[in-house]
Enzyme design. Structure first.
Site, PDB file in Angstrom:
ATOM      1  N   ASP A   3      -1.243  34.826  -0.951  1.00 50.89           N
ATOM      2  CA  ASP A   3      -0.431  33.825  -0.264  1.00 50.89           C
ATOM      3  C   ASP A   3       0.742  33.364  -1.117  1.00 50.89           C
ATOM      4  OD1 ASP A   3      -1.955  33.948   2.008  1.00 50.89           O
ATOM      5  OD2 ASP A   3      -3.144  32.163   1.573  1.00 50.89           O
ATOM      6  N   GLY A   4       0.556  33.297  -2.441  1.00 54.57           N
ATOM      7  CA  GLY A   4       1.653  32.882  -3.315  1.00 54.57           C
ATOM      8  C   GLY A   4       2.836  33.831  -3.242  1.00 54.57           C
ATOM      9  N   ARG A  21       6.703  33.263  -1.776  1.00 55.26           N
ATOM     10  CA  ARG A  21       7.922  33.660  -2.479  1.00 55.26           C
ATOM     11  C   ARG A  21       8.823  34.479  -1.563  1.00 55.26           C
ATOM     12  NH1 ARG A  21       9.205  38.036  -6.175  1.00 55.26           N
ATOM     13  NH2 ARG A  21       7.036  38.710  -6.250  1.00 55.26           N
ATOM     14  N   ASN A  30       4.174  25.871   4.023  1.00 58.79           N
ATOM     15  CA  ASN A  30       2.830  25.284   3.977  1.00 58.79           C
ATOM     16  C   ASN A  30       2.873  23.770   3.918  1.00 58.79           C
ATOM     17  OD1 ASN A  30       1.184  27.483   4.248  1.00 58.79           O
ATOM     18  ND2 ASN A  30       0.621  27.632   2.085  1.00 58.79           N
ATOM     19  N   ARG A  39      -1.939   7.061 -14.203  1.00 54.78           N
ATOM     20  CA  ARG A  39      -2.035   5.999 -13.198  1.00 54.78           C
ATOM     21  C   ARG A  39      -1.617   6.537 -11.835  1.00 54.78           C
ATOM     22  NH1 ARG A  39       0.657   0.537 -15.378  1.00 54.78           N
ATOM     23  NH2 ARG A  39      -0.658  -0.294 -13.703  1.00 54.78           N
ATOM     24  N   ASP A  98      -2.943   9.285  -5.586  1.00 53.55           N
ATOM     25  CA  ASP A  98      -2.480  10.378  -6.437  1.00 53.55           C
ATOM     26  C   ASP A  98      -1.314  11.119  -5.797  1.00 53.55           C
ATOM     27  OD1 ASP A  98      -4.327   9.818  -8.371  1.00 53.55           O
ATOM     28  OD2 ASP A  98      -5.705  11.432  -7.835  1.00 53.55           O
ATOM     29  N   ALA A 125      -4.477  25.026   3.645  1.00 54.45           N
ATOM     30  CA  ALA A 125      -4.175  25.135   2.214  1.00 54.45           C
ATOM     31  C   ALA A 125      -4.485  23.805   1.514  1.00 54.45           C
ATOM     32  CB  ALA A 125      -2.716  25.552   2.035  1.00 54.45           C
ATOM     33  N   PHE A 149      -6.110  20.989   3.588  1.00 54.36           N
ATOM     34  CA  PHE A 149      -7.533  21.233   3.863  1.00 54.36           C
ATOM     35  C   PHE A 149      -8.390  20.823   2.672  1.00 54.36           C
ATOM     36  CE2 PHE A 149     -11.209  24.093   3.634  1.00 54.36           C
ATOM     37  CZ  PHE A 149     -11.811  23.845   4.865  1.00 54.36           C
ATOM     38  N   SER A 150      -7.939  21.189   1.469  1.00 56.73           N
ATOM     39  CA  SER A 150      -8.686  20.827   0.259  1.00 56.73           C
ATOM     40  C   SER A 150      -8.771  19.316   0.080  1.00 56.73           C
ATOM     41  CB  SER A 150      -8.022  21.455  -0.976  1.00 56.73           C
ATOM     42  OG  SER A 150      -8.017  22.858  -0.887  1.00 56.73           O
TER      43      SER A 150
END
EC number: 2.7.1.23
Length: 315
Positions: A70-71, A75, A145, A156, A175, A187, A190-191
């Site tokens: 996928d990477g 590209r 994506n 922090r 975060d 991707a 989902f995580s």
């Protein structure tokens, strides 16, 4: 009229170079002129291939064939974005959610391209506009994506405010925030606990990352709406915007990021007309048969064996 294919691959992986050598031979034997995006790899295939790489670009190609995960496809998407040239991914990676074919089916993929046995599917992207304090002109970008606003340092959280169509929705420390297309919902989003969106869902997904808030659920907006993410003045840290994990821009405190569905989609060549449900089950190895059903089937098999054993003894 000469038909051309541009190949994009990961030149640092031996298996990718081997697959490319096979693809070049197959395509040339099928009558295609082949160009390689990687100049160093092009030189290893001789002066003719190198000159082809210089002479021909993406716009002159019938299709861009991507050999990798996928990477590598992301590209290649940078090359075809804004053109009508479709991408065809041949997976050499792990999951390969964006790929259409696997390594062992490379010969068949070339045959289908040669005979034009494929359909072109459009995938929405997100357009991004960044306003930074002290700068009169915004910075623009896009992602296939996701566009992710994340803290620039580890120690922090950042403080952000979320708005939809210029109406405030929530603010919290976190975060980061993932702003995803339907394609990217499998991707990073989902995580982070976001839902899976079918590729034909015309929507943009927002998923907070480790939000310190009572309300931090994923949000889904339609194609005519827009998210705004502000890095608030009270944020103890600046942030960074990353598109598809490849293109980044610093976000000082006070920056504003606007994200909406892009006006120009990306095009993918599809060889298989299987439903997305089948792809989802295959790529994630989902347990279509639940553990209860599996247990019942195992019990039934044990019972059948027991009956068979009893019949053997009586015989």
């Amino acid at each position: 009229m000469t038909r051309r294919v541009l190949i994009v691959t990961h030149g640092g992986r031996p298996e990718a170079v081997a697959a490319m050598a096979e693809a070049v031979a197959e395509l040339e034997s099928a009558g295609f002129e082949v160009a390689l995006h990687d100049d160093d790899l092009a030189e290893t295939f001789g002066d003719q291939m190198s000159s082809t790489r210089v002479r021909e670009g993406v716009a002159e190609s019938e299709i861009v064939m991507v050999l990798g995960g996928d990477g590598t496809i992301l590209r290649a998407a940078e090359l075809t974005h804004g053109t009508d040239v479709p991408l065809l991914g041949v997976n050499l990676g792990h999951v390969g959610f964006l790929a259409e074919s696997e390594r062992e089916n490379l010969h068949d993929a070339v045959r289908r391209v040669a005979s034009r046995e494929y359909v072109v599917e459009e995938r929405s992207v997100v357009d991004v506009v960044v306003h930074r304090p002290g700068e009169s002109e915004p910075v623009t970008g896009w992602a296939l994506n996701e566009a992710t606003v994340e803290k620039a340092q580890r120690d922090r959280m950042i403080e952000v405010a979320i708005a939809v169509d210029e109406r405030p929705v929530s603010s919290f420390g976190c975060d980061g925030v993932v702003l995803s297309t339907a394609t990217g919902s499998t991707a990073h989003a989902f995580s982070a606990g976001g839902p899976v969106l079918w590729p034909d869902v015309d929507a943009v997904l927002l998923v907070p990352l480790s939000a310190h808030a009572l309300f931090s659920r994923p949000l889904v907006i339609g194609p005519r709406s827009e998210y705004t993410v502000d890095v608030l003045a009270r944020s103890p840290l600046p942030a960074v915007l990353t598109c598809d994990g490849r293109r980044s821009i610093d976000l000082p405190v006070g920056s504003r990021v606007q994200v909406r569905r892009g006006a120009v989609p990306l095009r993918f060549a599809r060889l298989v007309h299987a439903p997305f449900s089948d792809r989802l089950v295959s790529k994630f190895n989902l347990p279509v048969i639940g553990w209860r059903e599996a247990a019942d089937e195992a019990a039934a098999r044990r019972a059948a064996r027991h009956v068979a054993d009893q019949d053997d003894k009586e015989a």
